[in-house]
Motif scaffolding. Structure first.
Motif, PDB file in Angstrom:
ATOM      1  N   VAL A  25       0.825  -1.277   0.050  1.00  0.00           N
ATOM      2  CA  VAL A  25       0.048  -0.067  -0.050  1.00  0.00           C
ATOM      3  C   VAL A  25       0.972   1.275  -0.006  1.00  0.00           C
ATOM      4  O   VAL A  25       0.700   2.200  -0.926  1.00  0.00           O
ATOM      5  CB  VAL A  25      -0.971   0.059   1.383  1.00  0.00           C
ATOM      6  CG1 VAL A  25      -1.840   1.351   1.187  1.00  0.00           C
ATOM      7  CG2 VAL A  25      -1.862  -1.098   1.183  1.00  0.00           C
ATOM      8  N   GLU A  26       1.619   1.316   0.991  1.00  0.00           N
ATOM      9  CA  GLU A  26       2.581   2.401   0.978  1.00  0.00           C
ATOM     10  C   GLU A  26       3.626   2.504  -0.369  1.00  0.00           C
ATOM     11  O   GLU A  26       3.714   3.857  -0.813  1.00  0.00           O
ATOM     12  CB  GLU A  26       3.727   2.309   2.097  1.00  0.00           C
ATOM     13  CG  GLU A  26       4.512   3.438   2.600  1.00  0.00           C
ATOM     14  CD  GLU A  26       3.831   4.541   2.834  1.00  0.00           C
ATOM     15  OE1 GLU A  26       4.279   5.769   2.454  1.00  0.00           O
ATOM     16  OE2 GLU A  26       2.834   4.504   3.644  1.00  0.00           O
TER      17      GLU A  26
ATOM     18  N   GLU B 277       3.374   5.931  -2.551  1.00  0.00           N
ATOM     19  CA  GLU B 277       4.731   6.706  -3.002  1.00  0.00           C
ATOM     20  C   GLU B 277       4.845   6.866  -4.190  1.00  0.00           C
ATOM     21  O   GLU B 277       5.280   8.173  -4.882  1.00  0.00           O
ATOM     22  CB  GLU B 277       5.940   6.050  -2.429  1.00  0.00           C
ATOM     23  CG  GLU B 277       5.943   6.164  -0.832  1.00  0.00           C
ATOM     24  CD  GLU B 277       6.998   5.659  -0.563  1.00  0.00           C
ATOM     25  OE1 GLU B 277       8.212   5.647  -1.262  1.00  0.00           O
ATOM     26  OE2 GLU B 277       7.061   5.044   0.864  1.00  0.00           O
ATOM     27  N   ALA B 278       4.530   5.892  -5.281  1.00  0.00           N
ATOM     28  CA  ALA B 278       4.696   5.939  -6.672  1.00  0.00           C
ATOM     29  C   ALA B 278       3.465   6.836  -7.142  1.00  0.00           C
ATOM     30  O   ALA B 278       3.997   7.623  -8.111  1.00  0.00           O
ATOM     31  CB  ALA B 278       4.509   4.616  -7.255  1.00  0.00           C
TER      32      ALA B 278
ATOM     33  N   MET C 256      -7.537   9.879  -5.168  1.00  0.00           N
ATOM     34  CA  MET C 256      -8.051   9.622  -3.572  1.00  0.00           C
ATOM     35  C   MET C 256      -7.937   8.112  -3.682  1.00  0.00           C
ATOM     36  O   MET C 256      -8.392   7.590  -4.656  1.00  0.00           O
ATOM     37  CB  MET C 256      -9.574  10.045  -3.514  1.00  0.00           C
ATOM     38  CG  MET C 256      -9.792  11.692  -3.449  1.00  0.00           C
ATOM     39  SD  MET C 256     -11.323  12.420  -3.189  1.00  0.00           S
ATOM     40  CE  MET C 256     -12.264  11.463  -4.248  1.00  0.00           C
ATOM     41  N   MET C 257      -7.845   7.643  -2.450  1.00  0.00           N
ATOM     42  CA  MET C 257      -7.754   5.987  -2.445  1.00  0.00           C
ATOM     43  C   MET C 257      -8.363   5.700  -1.303  1.00  0.00           C
ATOM     44  O   MET C 257      -8.068   6.115  -0.065  1.00  0.00           O
ATOM     45  CB  MET C 257      -6.267   5.686  -2.709  1.00  0.00           C
ATOM     46  CG  MET C 257      -6.078   4.194  -2.753  1.00  0.00           C
ATOM     47  SD  MET C 257      -4.543   3.894  -3.331  1.00  0.00           S
ATOM     48  CE  MET C 257      -3.540   3.701  -1.890  1.00  0.00           C
TER      49      MET C 257
ATOM     50  N   VAL D 145      11.592   0.823  -7.493  1.00  0.00           N
ATOM     51  CA  VAL D 145      10.624   2.054  -7.356  1.00  0.00           C
ATOM     52  C   VAL D 145      10.298   2.378  -8.842  1.00  0.00           C
ATOM     53  O   VAL D 145       9.102   2.824  -9.200  1.00  0.00           O
ATOM     54  CB  VAL D 145      11.510   3.085  -6.714  1.00  0.00           C
ATOM     55  CG1 VAL D 145      10.694   4.700  -7.088  1.00  0.00           C
ATOM     56  CG2 VAL D 145      11.800   3.018  -5.364  1.00  0.00           C
ATOM     57  N   GLU D 146      11.453   2.292 -10.075  1.00  0.00           N
ATOM     58  CA  GLU D 146      11.037   2.692 -10.884  1.00  0.00           C
ATOM     59  C   GLU D 146       9.656   1.516 -11.815  1.00  0.00           C
ATOM     60  O   GLU D 146       8.882   1.899 -12.387  1.00  0.00           O
ATOM     61  CB  GLU D 146      12.146   2.088 -11.892  1.00  0.00           C
ATOM     62  CG  GLU D 146      13.276   2.909 -11.796  1.00  0.00           C
ATOM     63  CD  GLU D 146      13.943   2.654 -10.676  1.00  0.00           C
ATOM     64  OE1 GLU D 146      13.995   1.442  -9.935  1.00  0.00           O
ATOM     65  OE2 GLU D 146      14.671   3.535 -10.238  1.00  0.00           O
ATOM     66  N   GLY D 147       9.764   0.268 -11.236  1.00  0.00           N
ATOM     67  CA  GLY D 147       8.574  -0.569 -11.558  1.00  0.00           C
ATOM     68  C   GLY D 147       7.343  -0.087 -11.135  1.00  0.00           C
ATOM     69  O   GLY D 147       6.222  -0.285 -11.721  1.00  0.00           O
TER      70      GLY D 147
END
Length: 132
Positions: free
Chosen positions: A13-14, A18-19, A28-29, A110-112
Motif C-alpha cells: 500500500v505504501e 509513494e509511486a 483519492m484512494m 521504485v521504477e517498476g
C-alpha cells in the motif's frame, strides 16, 4: 482518479502511494484488506471508484473470487487491475478471461512501481472517457 485498492500488505500500500505521489497523479484512494468486504463497500460508497486495484492473495476471500463477484455484479463496468506477486500463466489467463483489464506482477523496484501507476492511470482515464 478515485482508486479502490484491495490489498492486505501495508508495505505494498505504501509503495503504491509513494509511486502515485512521485508521479504527480491526483488521486483519492480507499483501501480494503479483506476480499469479502469489496462488494459491500461498493454498495455503500457514495462515489464509485474509477478503478479497482486487486491483489489475489487476500484473507477471507481470494482475489479470483472477488474478481468473479465484481464482474458478475452491477459494478462490472469499473476497470480492474490485478496487482499481485503471482506471475503464473494460470493466474494471468484466469484473471484476463474473467474480466480483468490487465494483470501486473508486483514490481520490486521504485521504477517498476512508477511504471505500474502510469498504466493504472491510463486505464482509469480511458474508462472515464467512455463513461461520459
Amino acid at each position: 482518479m478515485n482508486i479502490l485498492l484491495v490489498e492486505d500488505d501495508p508495505d505494498d500500500v505504501e509503495l503504491l502511494l509513494e509511486a502515485l505521489h512521485d508521479n504527480n497523479i491526483e488521486f483519492m484512494m480507499e483501501s480494503i484488506k479483506e476480499g469479502d468486504k469489496v462488494l459491500s463497500y461498493l454498495e455503500l460508497c457514495k462515489n464509485l471508484p474509477d478503478i479497482i486495484i486487486l491483489d489475489l492473495n487476500l484473507p477471507k476471500m481470494h482475489g479470483r473470487e472477488v474478481l468473479i463477484s465484481l464482474k458478475g455484479s452491477r459494478f462490472s463496468v469499473i476497470p480492474v487491475v490485478i496487482l499481485t506477486t503471482s506471475s503464473s500463466r494460470e493466474d494471468i489467463d484466469f484473471c484476463l478471461k474473467s474480466g480483468a483489464d490487465t494483470f501486473i506482477s508486483k514490481p520490486s523496484t521504485v521504477e517498476g512501481f512508477n511504471k505500474t501507476v502510469m498504466t493504472i492511470a491510463a486505464i482509469a482515464s480511458q474508462t472515464e472517457k467512455h463513461l461520459r
